[in-house]
Design an enzyme around this catalytic site. Structure first.
Site, PDB file in Angstrom:
ATOM      1  N   SER A 145       6.267   5.305   5.473  1.00 59.12           N
ATOM      2  CA  SER A 145       7.151   5.715   4.395  1.00 59.12           C
ATOM      3  C   SER A 145       7.187   7.298   4.032  1.00 59.12           C
ATOM      4  O   SER A 145       7.629   8.192   4.605  1.00 59.12           O
ATOM      5  CB  SER A 145       6.767   4.992   3.132  1.00 59.12           C
ATOM      6  OG  SER A 145       7.585   5.040   1.984  1.00 59.12           O
TER       7      SER A 145
ATOM      8  N   ASP B  23      12.124  -5.222   5.227  1.00 62.21           N
ATOM      9  CA  ASP B  23      11.883  -3.920   4.485  1.00 62.21           C
ATOM     10  C   ASP B  23      12.989  -3.369   3.565  1.00 62.21           C
ATOM     11  O   ASP B  23      14.276  -3.316   3.824  1.00 62.21           O
ATOM     12  CB  ASP B  23      11.683  -2.806   5.365  1.00 62.21           C
ATOM     13  CG  ASP B  23      11.374  -1.331   4.559  1.00 62.21           C
ATOM     14  OD1 ASP B  23      11.450  -1.351   3.407  1.00 62.21           O
ATOM     15  OD2 ASP B  23      10.713  -0.404   5.248  1.00 62.21           O
TER      16      ASP B  23
ATOM     17  N   HIS C  35       7.972  -3.320   3.688  1.00 57.87           N
ATOM     18  CA  HIS C  35       7.494  -2.095   3.668  1.00 57.87           C
ATOM     19  C   HIS C  35       6.225  -1.686   3.836  1.00 57.87           C
ATOM     20  O   HIS C  35       5.501  -1.681   2.875  1.00 57.87           O
ATOM     21  CB  HIS C  35       8.165  -1.444   2.295  1.00 57.87           C
ATOM     22  CG  HIS C  35       8.363   0.015   2.610  1.00 57.87           C
ATOM     23  ND1 HIS C  35       9.363   0.739   3.439  1.00 57.87           N
ATOM     24  CD2 HIS C  35       7.717   1.001   1.781  1.00 57.87           C
ATOM     25  CE1 HIS C  35       8.957   1.972   3.321  1.00 57.87           C
ATOM     26  NE2 HIS C  35       8.119   2.361   2.217  1.00 57.87           N
TER      27      HIS C  35
END
Length: 406
Positions: free
Chosen positions: A50, A137, A169
């Site tokens: 991320s 995700d 995620h």
């Protein structure tokens, strides 16, 4: 709902050798204070999730003469955010707004290379790049991750892209504590027999040995201030402590170096050693002669969830070689490679006095900031209570732009 997920993610944010598939559960050793001494490093790689994935890409692009490959969980192409929080949220996580195309970002990279603010992108040609995006995700849109794959391929990198695993995620590990499709703390998911870390390392290194069941190395806890420009990590939204896992074999012999960058909500001050313990990297480090460096971000105004800077909350130079977080991580890499740490200036200051005022006054004076009606101290991110003129708190400044409760 997608917009809400994107906002939460932003302020939060975030040939193989034949090997045994036995899943190690070796606990990461307790950290021991130390410094980043020089080792015989034969190759340097970077990985991240991320916001850490965005920073991993920034490091690989800006310092392509330093990093030989990258492994990225759920992130977009280089400088997608264009120094804008709105673009980051609505174009580079969700896709409600238009974003720069891979071709436009590739030209931006060439232009910056000509100016000397990033390394020549020709260095990316032939570099191994491993990408991951889970089908569950909903924090970073797959189209954004696809742009990252296109960006790298257009520069000639050797891209392997896993986009079929039913993961949320998160970093995905066979010893992760969370279910595969979840997107919850500490953002380390278990997808059964799937071992994306093995896939990643196998692609980056060409082959990978089976993970160790018992760790032989040590976890060094070091002062990140030694590597941050100015000597104080707080103003650049980095924690005081960073970590490095060093296998016993690396004490005396050549080893590779993997820099691993956590996602939002995943920094040490919030989730402890969750990524270091359950990310399944140290187990492979022991059997593949690899040191793992775990730098740590933290909170500050504009970054209440400890994300790495990929949209410009701390510095407009965030994606350049001169970006403060970028410089700090590269200084750590240089120290591990024998380059030593840059000198820092230490001064003795008097003990700061406490400032007692309403939370409203603290925010107007720049000592605190507001999020969802609550007040947080600038730098430390400590909760001070409701934002109004009636609730008071006492805080003191321990370093520039870093306030803590008295």
């Amino acid at each position: 709902m997608r917009s809400r997920n994107a906002f939460l993610g932003l302020v939060a944010a975030t040939g193989l050798a034949v090997a045994s598939m036995s899943m190690s559960t070796a606990a990461v050793p307790a950290p021991q204070p130390g410094t980043l001494g020089g080792y015989d490093i034969t190759g340097t790689y970077v990985s991240g999730l991320s916001s850490g994935g965005f920073l991993a890409n920034q490091l690989h692009v800006a310092y392509s003469s330093v990093f030989q490959g990258a492994g990225i969980f759920s992130a977009g192409a280089y400088d997608c955010a264009q120094n804008s929080v709105n673009t980051a949220q609505f174009a580079c996580m969700d896709t409600f707004q238009p974003r720069k195309t891979p071709a436009e970002l590739e030209q931006l990279t060439r232009t910056r290379a000509t100016a000397g603010t990033v390394d020549p992108p020709q260095n990316l040609s032939g570099d191994p790049v491993w990408l991951f995006h889970g089908t569950a995700d909903q924090t970073v849109d797959r189209a954004v991750n696809d742009d990252l794959a296109t960006y790298y391929r257009d520069f000639g990198a050797g891209v392997v892209y896993n986009n079929t695993t039913a993961a949320g995620h998160a970093w995905v590990s066979p010893i992760g504590p969370n279910s595969c499709g979840s997107t919850t703390s500490p953002y380390v998911n278990n997808c059964g027999t799937a071992d994306p870390v093995r896939e990643m390392l196998g692609h980056l290194f060409g082959q990978v040995n089976a993970p160790a069941s018992t760790l032989s190395g040590k976890l060094i806890q070091f002062d990140q201030g030694r590597y941050v420009p100015g000597g104080n990590p707080a103003p650049v939204s980095m924690g005081r402590e960073g970590f490095a896992y060093v296998p016993r074999a690396c004490e005396t012999g050549p080893c590779k170096l993997m820099v691993t960058l956590h996602g939002c909500y995943q920094y040490y001050g919030l989730v402890g050693n969750a990524l270091m313990d359950k990310g399944h990297l140290n187990e492979y480090a022991d059997t593949n002669n690899m040191i793992v460096l775990y730098p740590q971000a933290t909170t500050m105004a504009g970054n209440p969830r400890g994300c790495w800077d990929w949209w410009g909350y701390q510095s407009a130079q965030y994606a350049l070689k001169s970006g403060p977080q970028m410089v700090a991580v590269v200084n750590m890499v240089k120290a591990l490679s024998g380059g030593g740490a840059p000198p820092t200036t230490t001064t003795t200051a008097p003990v700061p006095e406490c400032v007692t005022a309403s939370n409203y006054a603290h925010t107007t004076a720049g000592r605190a900031y507001v999020l969802y009606g609550q007040t947080y101290a600038v730098g430390s991110g400590q909760l001070l209570g409701l934002w109004n003129t009636y609730t008071t708190s006492s805080i003191r400044q321990t370093s520039p732009n870093y306030w803590v409760k008295c």
